[in-house]
Design a protein around this motif. Sequence first.
Motif, PDB file in Angstrom:
ATOM      1  N   PRO A  46      36.082 -76.107  83.561  1.00  0.00           N
ATOM      2  CA  PRO A  46      37.192 -74.939  83.349  1.00  0.00           C
ATOM      3  C   PRO A  46      36.781 -74.377  82.050  1.00  0.00           C
ATOM      4  CG  PRO A  46      38.080 -77.196  84.241  1.00  0.00           C
ATOM      5  CD  PRO A  46      36.571 -77.425  83.655  1.00  0.00           C
ATOM      6  N   LEU A  47      37.269 -72.862  82.105  1.00  0.00           N
ATOM      7  CA  LEU A  47      37.028 -72.114  80.771  1.00  0.00           C
ATOM      8  C   LEU A  47      37.902 -72.907  79.555  1.00  0.00           C
ATOM      9  CD1 LEU A  47      37.826 -68.487  81.691  1.00  0.00           C
ATOM     10  CD2 LEU A  47      35.381 -69.445  80.944  1.00  0.00           C
ATOM     11  N   TYR A  48      37.097 -73.222  78.385  1.00  0.00           N
ATOM     12  CA  TYR A  48      38.051 -73.747  77.591  1.00  0.00           C
ATOM     13  C   TYR A  48      39.334 -73.088  76.984  1.00  0.00           C
ATOM     14  CZ  TYR A  48      39.131 -76.767  73.994  1.00  0.00           C
ATOM     15  OH  TYR A  48      39.845 -77.911  73.003  1.00  0.00           O
ATOM     16  N   ASN A  49      40.292 -74.250  76.913  1.00  0.00           N
ATOM     17  CA  ASN A  49      41.633 -73.944  76.747  1.00  0.00           C
ATOM     18  C   ASN A  49      42.111 -75.131  76.052  1.00  0.00           C
ATOM     19  OD1 ASN A  49      44.373 -73.640  76.629  1.00  0.00           O
ATOM     20  ND2 ASN A  49      44.268 -72.487  78.840  1.00  0.00           N
ATOM     21  N   GLU A  50      42.572 -74.973  74.848  1.00  0.00           N
ATOM     22  CA  GLU A  50      43.185 -75.802  73.951  1.00  0.00           C
ATOM     23  C   GLU A  50      44.354 -76.712  74.593  1.00  0.00           C
ATOM     24  OE1 GLU A  50      42.721 -73.729  69.719  1.00  0.00           O
ATOM     25  OE2 GLU A  50      42.816 -76.006  69.411  1.00  0.00           O
ATOM     26  N   ASP A  51      45.072 -75.791  75.282  1.00  0.00           N
ATOM     27  CA  ASP A  51      46.444 -76.362  75.925  1.00  0.00           C
ATOM     28  C   ASP A  51      46.089 -77.230  77.047  1.00  0.00           C
ATOM     29  OD1 ASP A  51      48.078 -74.757  74.378  1.00  0.00           O
ATOM     30  OD2 ASP A  51      48.245 -72.958  76.033  1.00  0.00           O
ATOM     31  N   ILE A  52      45.031 -77.181  77.864  1.00  0.00           N
ATOM     32  CA  ILE A  52      44.747 -78.015  78.885  1.00  0.00           C
ATOM     33  C   ILE A  52      43.767 -79.232  78.103  1.00  0.00           C
ATOM     34  CG2 ILE A  52      44.673 -76.416  80.880  1.00  0.00           C
ATOM     35  CD1 ILE A  52      41.816 -76.632  80.854  1.00  0.00           C
ATOM     36  N   ASP A  53      43.478 -78.860  77.157  1.00  0.00           N
ATOM     37  CA  ASP A  53      42.632 -80.096  76.386  1.00  0.00           C
ATOM     38  C   ASP A  53      43.357 -81.204  75.742  1.00  0.00           C
ATOM     39  OD1 ASP A  53      40.309 -81.306  75.847  1.00  0.00           O
ATOM     40  OD2 ASP A  53      39.853 -80.295  74.246  1.00  0.00           O
ATOM     41  N   VAL A  54      44.814 -80.850  75.831  1.00  0.00           N
ATOM     42  CA  VAL A  54      45.869 -81.823  75.273  1.00  0.00           C
ATOM     43  C   VAL A  54      45.699 -83.304  76.301  1.00  0.00           C
ATOM     44  CG1 VAL A  54      48.127 -82.424  75.191  1.00  0.00           C
ATOM     45  CG2 VAL A  54      47.346 -80.203  74.535  1.00  0.00           C
ATOM     46  N   ASP A  55      45.412 -82.978  77.631  1.00  0.00           N
ATOM     47  CA  ASP A  55      45.330 -83.947  78.600  1.00  0.00           C
ATOM     48  C   ASP A  55      43.917 -83.455  79.333  1.00  0.00           C
ATOM     49  OD1 ASP A  55      45.444 -86.057  80.366  1.00  0.00           O
ATOM     50  OD2 ASP A  55      46.764 -85.088  81.711  1.00  0.00           O
ATOM     51  N   PRO A  56      42.954 -83.875  78.792  1.00  0.00           N
ATOM     52  CA  PRO A  56      41.531 -83.157  79.049  1.00  0.00           C
ATOM     53  C   PRO A  56      41.199 -83.357  80.742  1.00  0.00           C
ATOM     54  CG  PRO A  56      41.198 -84.607  77.145  1.00  0.00           C
ATOM     55  CD  PRO A  56      42.676 -84.776  77.671  1.00  0.00           C
ATOM     56  N   LYS A  89      28.149 -70.644  76.843  1.00  0.00           N
ATOM     57  CA  LYS A  89      28.875 -71.010  75.517  1.00  0.00           C
ATOM     58  C   LYS A  89      30.190 -71.701  75.772  1.00  0.00           C
ATOM     59  CE  LYS A  89      30.202 -69.506  71.455  1.00  0.00           C
ATOM     60  NZ  LYS A  89      31.426 -69.822  71.390  1.00  0.00           N
ATOM     61  N   ASN A  90      30.924 -71.590  77.190  1.00  0.00           N
ATOM     62  CA  ASN A  90      31.887 -72.461  77.410  1.00  0.00           C
ATOM     63  C   ASN A  90      31.620 -73.778  77.121  1.00  0.00           C
ATOM     64  OD1 ASN A  90      34.773 -72.988  78.490  1.00  0.00           O
ATOM     65  ND2 ASN A  90      33.422 -73.477  80.363  1.00  0.00           N
ATOM     66  N   ALA A  91      30.329 -74.163  77.713  1.00  0.00           N
ATOM     67  CA  ALA A  91      30.014 -75.836  77.744  1.00  0.00           C
ATOM     68  C   ALA A  91      29.824 -76.117  76.197  1.00  0.00           C
ATOM     69  CB  ALA A  91      28.652 -75.885  78.490  1.00  0.00           C
ATOM     70  N   ILE A  92      29.435 -75.238  75.165  1.00  0.00           N
ATOM     71  CA  ILE A  92      29.105 -75.477  73.922  1.00  0.00           C
ATOM     72  C   ILE A  92      30.462 -75.850  73.325  1.00  0.00           C
ATOM     73  CG2 ILE A  92      28.757 -74.476  71.572  1.00  0.00           C
ATOM     74  CD1 ILE A  92      26.134 -73.446  73.109  1.00  0.00           C
ATOM     75  N   ASP A  93      31.464 -75.003  73.593  1.00  0.00           N
ATOM     76  CA  ASP A  93      32.805 -75.094  73.224  1.00  0.00           C
ATOM     77  C   ASP A  93      33.516 -76.191  73.705  1.00  0.00           C
ATOM     78  OD1 ASP A  93      32.513 -72.562  71.869  1.00  0.00           O
ATOM     79  OD2 ASP A  93      33.473 -71.508  73.463  1.00  0.00           O
ATOM     80  N   VAL A  94      33.463 -76.526  74.780  1.00  0.00           N
ATOM     81  CA  VAL A  94      33.990 -77.880  75.380  1.00  0.00           C
ATOM     82  C   VAL A  94      33.365 -79.244  74.618  1.00  0.00           C
ATOM     83  CG1 VAL A  94      33.943 -79.501  77.552  1.00  0.00           C
ATOM     84  CG2 VAL A  94      34.473 -76.879  77.885  1.00  0.00           C
ATOM     85  N   SER A  96      32.332 -79.433  71.885  1.00  0.00           N
ATOM     86  CA  SER A  96      32.674 -79.356  70.373  1.00  0.00           C
ATOM     87  C   SER A  96      33.865 -79.715  69.941  1.00  0.00           C
ATOM     88  CB  SER A  96      32.728 -77.571  69.864  1.00  0.00           C
ATOM     89  OG  SER A  96      33.677 -76.972  70.331  1.00  0.00           O
ATOM     90  N   ARG A  97      34.902 -80.001  71.157  1.00  0.00           N
ATOM     91  CA  ARG A  97      36.119 -80.530  70.842  1.00  0.00           C
ATOM     92  C   ARG A  97      36.234 -82.066  71.535  1.00  0.00           C
ATOM     93  NH1 ARG A  97      39.339 -76.879  67.136  1.00  0.00           N
ATOM     94  NH2 ARG A  97      37.540 -75.691  66.785  1.00  0.00           N
ATOM     95  N   PRO A  98      37.326 -82.672  70.842  1.00  0.00           N
ATOM     96  CA  PRO A  98      38.268 -82.483  70.005  1.00  0.00           C
ATOM     97  C   PRO A  98      37.783 -82.331  68.735  1.00  0.00           C
ATOM     98  CG  PRO A  98      38.851 -84.671  71.152  1.00  0.00           C
ATOM     99  CD  PRO A  98      37.683 -84.127  71.636  1.00  0.00           C
ATOM    100  N   TYR A  99      38.599 -81.664  67.937  1.00  0.00           N
ATOM    101  CA  TYR A  99      37.905 -81.444  66.426  1.00  0.00           C
ATOM    102  C   TYR A  99      37.766 -82.808  65.662  1.00  0.00           C
ATOM    103  CZ  TYR A  99      37.757 -79.391  61.745  1.00  0.00           C
ATOM    104  OH  TYR A  99      37.271 -79.186  60.525  1.00  0.00           O
ATOM    105  N   GLY A 100      36.369 -82.684  65.268  1.00  0.00           N
ATOM    106  CA  GLY A 100      36.135 -84.020  64.322  1.00  0.00           C
ATOM    107  C   GLY A 100      35.370 -84.842  65.371  1.00  0.00           C
TER     108      GLY A 100
END
Length: 185
Positions: A46-56, A89-94, A96-100
């Motif tokens: 799925p397109l990277y979205n911090e909201d859905i990444d709360v419960d990945p 780019k989306n895969a790279i962003d996925v 790269s998170r969670p931060y750290g």
Amino acid sequence: MSNVYTIAVLVGSLRKASINRKVALALAELAPANLRLNIVEIGDLPLYNEDIDVDPPAAYQTFRQQVSGADAVLFVTPEYNRSVPAPLKNAIDVGSRPYGKSAWSGKPGAVISVSPGAVGGFGANHHLRQSLVFLNVPCMQQPEAYLGGAGSAFDEAGKLSESVKPFLQGFINAYAQWVEQHKKL
Ligand SMILES: Cc1cc2nc3c(=O)[nH]c(=O)nc-3n(C[C@H](O)[C@H](O)[C@H](O)COP(=O)(O)O)c2cc1C
């Protein structure tokens, strides 16, 4: 016996008949015995979205595990509008998170861009490298790999052209050395 390294291969095109996918598979065949190349699929992320990444979503988690579990990463990508295709780019962003907890950090990498056009995806190649600097992926600098005119790299039966083979062989041999060198650090 030398170590065997697993390589997560990311293909920037989702097309079934993708030339980039064919190049990735050709590189897997040409790779020296100490590399195992596995394509990590990115089309269902799925397109990277911090909201859905709360419960990945499961797809994020699986992808992150696949990248984290690999020794190194290899990007085989077309150029879209002089830059990195959105799915890659989306895969790279996925990853790269969670931060750290980026899955990319410290993995030796390389980029090959592939295009039927004459410029060989130079723009995508270098935009991708920009992200890799930030993501702490030590990216092989030489040989640079821009495969232009790639429409004729494979014949109708899918066989790699003998004129392109030495270029891919030189690239993957250099990458094997790059991985070995960085994993020893
Ligand atoms: C949206 C889009 C944008 C494109 N932009 C470029 C471009 O900037 N440079 C280029 O060389 N080719 C460009 N192309 C052509 C691709 O290089 C070509 O479709 C190539 O075959 C894609 O790789 P694939 O065969 O692995 O799918 C573009 C194609 C699409 C669909």
